[in-house]
Design a protein around this motif. Sequence first.
Motif, mmCIF file in Angstrom:
data_model
loop_
_atom_site.group_PDB
_atom_site.id
_atom_site.type_symbol
_atom_site.label_atom_id
_atom_site.label_comp_id
_atom_site.label_asym_id
_atom_site.label_seq_id
_atom_site.Cartn_x
_atom_site.Cartn_y
_atom_site.Cartn_z
ATOM 1 N N THR A 36 -5.689 -1.992 -1.401
ATOM 2 C CA THR A 36 -4.868 -0.968 -0.757
ATOM 3 C C THR A 36 -5.725 0.192 -0.279
ATOM 4 O OG1 THR A 36 -3.052 -1.543 -2.249
ATOM 5 C CG2 THR A 36 -2.850 0.505 -1.016
ATOM 6 N N ALA B 258 2.633 2.749 -2.433
ATOM 7 C CA ALA B 258 1.489 1.859 -2.239
ATOM 8 C C ALA B 258 0.952 1.401 -3.582
ATOM 9 C CB ALA B 258 0.401 2.581 -1.462
ATOM 10 N N ASP C 149 2.493 5.650 1.031
ATOM 11 C CA ASP C 149 2.460 4.273 1.526
ATOM 12 C C ASP C 149 1.921 4.287 2.958
ATOM 13 O OD1 ASP C 149 4.550 4.846 3.307
ATOM 14 O OD2 ASP C 149 6.078 3.975 2.021
#
Length: 297
Positions: A208, A202, A170
Amino acid sequence: MLTPKVIITCAITGAGDTVGKHPAIPVTPEQIANSALEAHRAGAAIVHCHVREPKTGKGTRNVDYYAEVVERIKAAKTDVIINLTAGMGGDLVIGDGIHPMTFGGGTDLVGPEERLLHVKALRPEICTLDCGSLNFGDGQGIVVQTPTQLREQARLIKSYGVKPEMEIFDSGNLWFAKQLVEEGLIEGKPMFQLCLGIPWGAPVGPETATYQVGLMPKDAVFAGFGIGRWQMPMVAQMVLLGGHVRVGLEDNLYLDKGVYASNGSLVERAVKIIELLGTKVASPSEAREILGLKQPL
């Protein structure tokens, strides 16, 4: 900008509960080594290896199994780069209800030095460094890596002369990985692996990936992967972002819907995507140059 040569890493088996979900998950050291060599022949410059207990298929930290895998790969006289996981040893299963301190089966918490025993013994060119803690999956399991532990792991990996591949689950992991670089605990070009789609880290997707790549240090080498059906879309996404890629049975069991994959077939599919996007696949020698690794004697 596309990188002119894309490194393919193949994650051979992992430690997850996949043995009963696929007819040919590599389990024994011989199977893992053979599958790694298959992936290399298909185009993988790096093979990322976990080991499992041969009788149960469960993930393990057994140094002897790692040694056999490495010995078998090296006996084939290829130049493939070996990347050993150091992700085992941070598993905590919280107890149910009013007894959270009664840790459940599957808890495996050890200190940094014990977690790296196989790395110290075998000195692979690369090992992983998971860069933070995570609610791993939808139950009671947590993967624990504290900042203090991670600094010590990074220091030990550096002392062993091994390059850490920093695993990013993440954005906080990425923040801390960059801090390790700033503190001088990571030598040479920092190497990041973006791990997308693992609950509850994530989320997988182009948004992302683009966001995290935008946070990379300027001299970083980065790769990324998505799990399950996102594996091949993220191959394309990482190439378009100028990075490198990871595929393999650790992250995805299928080549197409209802069609079981092998590590070799997943690498072949990744090669095709890379070439259709107008770039080329890196050889192990080229990957070493990109990563700043020493050429083996």
